[in-house]
Motif scaffolding. Structure first.
Motif, PDB file in Angstrom:
ATOM      1  N   ALA A 159     -10.620  -6.839   9.381  1.00 26.06           N
ATOM      2  CA  ALA A 159      -9.084  -6.474   9.678  1.00 26.06           C
ATOM      3  C   ALA A 159      -8.567  -5.045   9.479  1.00 26.06           C
ATOM      4  CB  ALA A 159      -7.977  -7.545   9.038  1.00 26.06           C
ATOM      5  N   PHE A 160      -9.014  -4.861   8.012  1.00 25.28           N
ATOM      6  CA  PHE A 160      -8.440  -3.237   7.488  1.00 25.28           C
ATOM      7  C   PHE A 160      -9.489  -2.237   8.354  1.00 25.28           C
ATOM      8  CE2 PHE A 160      -9.558   0.067   4.293  1.00 25.28           C
ATOM      9  CZ  PHE A 160      -8.144   0.207   4.073  1.00 25.28           C
ATOM     10  N   LEU A 161     -10.905  -2.361   8.790  1.00 23.57           N
ATOM     11  CA  LEU A 161     -11.311  -1.386   9.573  1.00 23.57           C
ATOM     12  C   LEU A 161     -10.650  -1.364  10.751  1.00 23.57           C
ATOM     13  CD1 LEU A 161     -15.018  -1.938   8.123  1.00 23.57           C
ATOM     14  CD2 LEU A 161     -13.304   0.059   7.761  1.00 23.57           C
ATOM     15  N   PHE A 162     -10.382  -2.386  11.398  1.00 25.66           N
ATOM     16  CA  PHE A 162      -9.833  -2.560  12.644  1.00 25.66           C
ATOM     17  C   PHE A 162      -8.671  -1.947  12.839  1.00 25.66           C
ATOM     18  CE2 PHE A 162      -7.250  -4.476  16.241  1.00 25.66           C
ATOM     19  CZ  PHE A 162      -8.285  -4.629  17.273  1.00 25.66           C
ATOM     20  N   GLY A 163      -7.688  -2.055  11.702  1.00 23.37           N
ATOM     21  CA  GLY A 163      -6.611  -1.094  11.638  1.00 23.37           C
ATOM     22  C   GLY A 163      -6.772   0.387  11.642  1.00 23.37           C
ATOM     23  N   ILE A 164      -7.941   0.801  10.877  1.00 20.78           N
ATOM     24  CA  ILE A 164      -7.975   2.072  10.778  1.00 20.78           C
ATOM     25  C   ILE A 164      -8.708   2.712  12.199  1.00 20.78           C
ATOM     26  CG2 ILE A 164     -10.123   3.709  10.047  1.00 20.78           C
ATOM     27  CD1 ILE A 164     -10.235   2.174   7.366  1.00 20.78           C
ATOM     28  N   GLY A 165      -9.259   1.926  13.035  1.00 26.44           N
ATOM     29  CA  GLY A 165      -9.814   2.424  14.353  1.00 26.44           C
ATOM     30  C   GLY A 165      -8.698   2.380  15.201  1.00 26.44           C
ATOM     31  N   LEU A 166      -7.804   1.732  15.100  1.00 23.22           N
ATOM     32  CA  LEU A 166      -6.574   1.880  15.983  1.00 23.22           C
ATOM     33  C   LEU A 166      -5.748   3.142  15.654  1.00 23.22           C
ATOM     34  CD1 LEU A 166      -4.949  -1.714  16.186  1.00 23.22           C
ATOM     35  CD2 LEU A 166      -6.166  -0.694  17.912  1.00 23.22           C
ATOM     36  N   ALA A 167      -5.615   3.087  14.341  1.00 25.16           N
ATOM     37  CA  ALA A 167      -4.578   4.485  13.916  1.00 25.16           C
ATOM     38  C   ALA A 167      -5.600   6.103  14.470  1.00 25.16           C
ATOM     39  CB  ALA A 167      -4.627   4.478  12.356  1.00 25.16           C
ATOM     40  N   ILE A 168      -7.007   5.901  14.222  1.00 24.43           N
ATOM     41  CA  ILE A 168      -7.756   6.813  14.816  1.00 24.43           C
ATOM     42  C   ILE A 168      -7.568   7.264  16.144  1.00 24.43           C
ATOM     43  CG2 ILE A 168     -10.133   7.718  15.367  1.00 24.43           C
ATOM     44  CD1 ILE A 168     -10.843   6.388  12.710  1.00 24.43           C
ATOM     45  N   SER A 169      -7.444   6.200  17.076  1.00 18.67           N
ATOM     46  CA  SER A 169      -7.175   6.161  18.455  1.00 18.67           C
ATOM     47  C   SER A 169      -5.912   6.991  18.540  1.00 18.67           C
ATOM     48  CB  SER A 169      -7.478   4.942  19.232  1.00 18.67           C
ATOM     49  OG  SER A 169      -8.865   4.472  18.980  1.00 18.67           O
ATOM     50  N   SER A 171      -2.534  -2.310   6.919  1.00 18.59           N
ATOM     51  CA  SER A 171      -2.622  -1.505   5.786  1.00 18.59           C
ATOM     52  C   SER A 171      -3.665  -0.165   6.270  1.00 18.59           C
ATOM     53  CB  SER A 171      -3.448  -2.304   4.625  1.00 18.59           C
ATOM     54  OG  SER A 171      -3.758  -1.680   3.608  1.00 18.59           O
ATOM     55  N   GLY A 172      -4.866  -0.687   6.929  1.00 18.82           N
ATOM     56  CA  GLY A 172      -5.687   0.167   7.435  1.00 18.82           C
ATOM     57  C   GLY A 172      -4.956   1.340   8.532  1.00 18.82           C
ATOM     58  N   PHE A 173      -4.036   0.771   9.299  1.00 16.46           N
ATOM     59  CA  PHE A 173      -3.553   1.594  10.154  1.00 16.46           C
ATOM     60  C   PHE A 173      -2.754   2.597   9.598  1.00 16.46           C
ATOM     61  CE2 PHE A 173      -0.051   3.031  13.122  1.00 16.46           C
ATOM     62  CZ  PHE A 173      -0.671   3.130  14.319  1.00 16.46           C
ATOM     63  N   VAL A 174      -1.763   2.163   8.564  1.00 12.56           N
ATOM     64  CA  VAL A 174      -0.865   3.037   7.971  1.00 12.56           C
ATOM     65  C   VAL A 174      -1.486   4.024   7.149  1.00 12.56           C
ATOM     66  CG1 VAL A 174       1.183   3.188   6.359  1.00 12.56           C
ATOM     67  CG2 VAL A 174       1.045   1.472   8.200  1.00 12.56           C
ATOM     68  N   LEU A 175      -2.372   3.417   6.368  1.00 10.11           N
ATOM     69  CA  LEU A 175      -3.249   4.519   5.676  1.00 10.11           C
ATOM     70  C   LEU A 175      -4.002   5.611   6.335  1.00 10.11           C
ATOM     71  CD1 LEU A 175      -4.848   2.529   3.017  1.00 10.11           C
ATOM     72  CD2 LEU A 175      -2.904   3.757   2.447  1.00 10.11           C
ATOM     73  N   THR A 176      -4.390   5.236   7.562  1.00 11.12           N
ATOM     74  CA  THR A 176      -5.032   6.325   8.300  1.00 11.12           C
ATOM     75  C   THR A 176      -4.010   7.262   8.904  1.00 11.12           C
ATOM     76  OG1 THR A 176      -6.823   4.504   8.647  1.00 11.12           O
ATOM     77  CG2 THR A 176      -6.689   6.509  10.034  1.00 11.12           C
ATOM     78  N   TRP A 177      -3.086   6.576   9.295  1.00  9.78           N
ATOM     79  CA  TRP A 177      -2.007   7.174  10.024  1.00  9.78           C
ATOM     80  C   TRP A 177      -1.260   8.107   9.203  1.00  9.78           C
ATOM     81  CZ3 TRP A 177      -0.702   7.820  15.160  1.00  9.78           C
ATOM     82  CH2 TRP A 177       0.538   8.375  15.562  1.00  9.78           C
ATOM     83  N   SER A 178      -1.246   7.964   8.136  1.00  8.82           N
ATOM     84  CA  SER A 178      -0.351   9.061   7.343  1.00  8.82           C
ATOM     85  C   SER A 178      -1.316   9.783   6.342  1.00  8.82           C
ATOM     86  CB  SER A 178       0.489   8.266   6.212  1.00  8.82           C
ATOM     87  OG  SER A 178      -0.026   7.173   5.498  1.00  8.82           O
ATOM     88  N   ALA A 179      -2.627   9.761   6.436  1.00  8.24           N
ATOM     89  CA  ALA A 179      -3.676  10.459   5.820  1.00  8.24           C
ATOM     90  C   ALA A 179      -3.507  11.949   6.028  1.00  8.24           C
ATOM     91  CB  ALA A 179      -5.213   9.845   5.982  1.00  8.24           C
ATOM     92  N   GLN A 180      -3.598  12.798   4.987  1.00 11.05           N
ATOM     93  CA  GLN A 180      -3.794  14.307   5.233  1.00 11.05           C
ATOM     94  C   GLN A 180      -4.695  14.770   4.682  1.00 11.05           C
ATOM     95  OE1 GLN A 180       0.107  15.893   3.974  1.00 11.05           O
ATOM     96  NE2 GLN A 180       1.191  13.872   4.551  1.00 11.05           N
ATOM     97  N   LYS A 181      -5.457  15.629   5.135  1.00 10.79           N
ATOM     98  CA  LYS A 181      -6.661  16.357   4.739  1.00 10.79           C
ATOM     99  C   LYS A 181      -6.282  17.101   3.503  1.00 10.79           C
ATOM    100  CE  LYS A 181      -8.922  17.396   9.013  1.00 10.79           C
ATOM    101  NZ  LYS A 181      -9.257  18.356  10.081  1.00 10.79           N
ATOM    102  N   GLY A 182      -7.094  17.300   2.547  1.00  2.45           N
ATOM    103  CA  GLY A 182      -6.833  18.073   1.083  1.00  2.45           C
ATOM    104  C   GLY A 182      -6.592  16.937   0.013  1.00  2.45           C
ATOM    105  N   THR A 183      -5.895  15.916   0.264  1.00  5.56           N
ATOM    106  CA  THR A 183      -5.547  14.929  -0.748  1.00  5.56           C
ATOM    107  C   THR A 183      -6.613  14.562  -1.592  1.00  5.56           C
ATOM    108  OG1 THR A 183      -3.679  14.081   0.718  1.00  5.56           O
ATOM    109  CG2 THR A 183      -4.238  12.835  -1.324  1.00  5.56           C
ATOM    110  N   SER A 223       0.730  -1.434  -0.206  1.00  5.98           N
ATOM    111  CA  SER A 223       0.133  -0.053   0.045  1.00  5.98           C
ATOM    112  C   SER A 223       0.703   1.298   0.208  1.00  5.98           C
ATOM    113  CB  SER A 223      -0.842   0.000   1.204  1.00  5.98           C
ATOM    114  OG  SER A 223      -1.933   0.234   1.367  1.00  5.98           O
TER     115      SER A 223
END
Length: 402
Positions: free
Chosen positions: A246-256, A97-109, A19
């Protein structure tokens, strides 16, 4: 799954890695996590989140776990039954994958920018390894006794090329082309909806992220149990939807974690919990009569693995945000992590090419470790060459101006 079943399903590369970041990583940032996940954001002084480079090194070990499982098809070891859990490496990659995409996401992309970067990250190398895999796994007249070699199918190859074969539960299609590619078909689905999930969850904080984690685990487990008890009523969902847990779980962890939550979980303890959890899963499956709840654990195995690997990712990432020391950030580990996407895509092709010409190494025994070492070295050399001369330069070219 029995070994015979695996052989009939083609090389069970049902657990391989891909990813990059949603935002713009700094020059020199590690280029990976889920074979394909690219680096992490710059330091917080620039208004962005701190790097979590240890995840790059950590994903090498997940890819190595997958490799150990696949090697049992060539050189079985006495711990064959436990090594089948190497297939769980794919669950690790989906959480990551879910964690890293969320962790590195930037507004405006822009969404089209995100899609272009994802394509640049995974497709060029995937296409090359798909072509190489064709000559190993397909023949006009497959030889007898080699179940992993299949008759040429234009339909399967086209579906594999466009990364939609993962939507079929037919093993011939699902594991068609490069057997590793089914996971990239699943990832392509994640990429398709991630920008919309990211926008919908931007207001969530620590509590909201953790609620998301619990909700997807409960939903996933409830579906598995319902499918078991009401199999004539509940439909069998395709892999991209099943693995979204699994992907959405990673997103939730990164959000927290993005919201400022920094749990002080010792990394050694997280490894202990993860390893112990894998052992319990193996033991409960091998000795169900001696383990209460073994059936339920077996049915909800994917959700349990999602939690275990998520816990490990959380501990490692949290330590990085606090600036703790980490061997996973050492140069050798980061390099192996960067090569792990290529390693994931090419190791089964190498392994089965050797198996075709040599046959199984021999009876089960620890002496087969020499085969592990030899194939491992070959696969690492191949992955380094692919990263250096194909994956990295083509990604830089296709990503476009920063």
């Amino acid at each position: 799954m029995t070994k015979a079943a695996e052989e009939n399903q083609t090389p069970s590369t049902q657990e391989l890695p891909g990813s990059t970041d949603v935002g713009t990583p700094p020059p020199g940032a590690p280029v990976s996590v889920f074979p394909g996940e690219s680096g992490t954001p710059p330091a917080s002084r620039s208004g962005r989140l701190p790097r979590v480079e240890s995840l790059t090194g950590l994903r090498w070990w997940a890819a190595f776990f997958v490799f150990c499982h696949h090697m049992t098809n060539l050189a079985p070891l006495p711990i064959f039954d436990f090594l089948k859990y190497g297939t769980s490496g794919v669950t690790f990659f989906f959480v990551l994958s879910g964690f890293v995409l969320t962790w590195s996401a930037q507004k405006g992309t822009k969404i089209r920018t995100f899609y272009r970067r994802r394509f640049a990250r995974i497709f060029p190398l995937y296409f090359l390894t798909l072509v190489a895999a064709f000559f190993v796994f397909y023949r006009a007249d497959p030889p007898a006794g080699m179940s992993w070699i299949k008759p040429i199918s234009v339909t399967v190859m086209v579906l594999s090329l466009f990364l939609v074969h993962g939507w079929s539960n037919n093993p011939t299609i699902l594991y068609g082309g490069n057997p590793a590619g089914w996971t990239l078909s699943v990832e392509a689905f994640f990429y398709a909806y991630f920008p919309f999930v990211w926008r919908a969850t931007q207001r969530l904080k620590t509590t909201g992220g953790l609620i998301l984690c619990v909700a997807v685990l409960v939903a996933g487990g409830a579906y598995r149990l319902a499918l078991f008890h009401y199999k004539d009523v509940v439909p069998i969902l395709p892999q991209p939807i099943l693995h979204s847990v699994a992907f959405l779980f990673g997103i939730g962890l990164a959000i927290s974690l993005r919201s400022g939550w920094k749990p002080r979980i010792p990394v050694w303890f997280a490894f202990l919990v993860t390893g112990g959890g894998l052992y319990i899963l193996w033991y409960s499956g091998a000795h169900p009569a001696n383990f209460p709840g073994a059936v339920t654990m077996g049915l909800c195995q994917k959700e349990i693995l999602t939690f275990l690997y998520g816990f490990l990712i959380l501990a490692v990432a949290s330590r990085d945000t606090r600036g703790g020391r980490s061997l996973l950030r050492s140069k050798p580990m980061v390099a192996l992590g960067q090569w792990s996407y290529a390693f994931y895509l090419v190791h089964a092709t190498i392994l089965y090419a050797i198996k075709e010409h040599h046959g199984v190494a021999g009876p089960i025994g620890w002496s087969n470790l020499t085969w592990y070492a030899g194939v491992l070295v070959l696969s690492i050399i191949a992955s380094w060459l692919l990263f250096k001369f194909v994956e990295h330069p083509l990604e830089r070219k296709l990503r476009g101006p920063r």
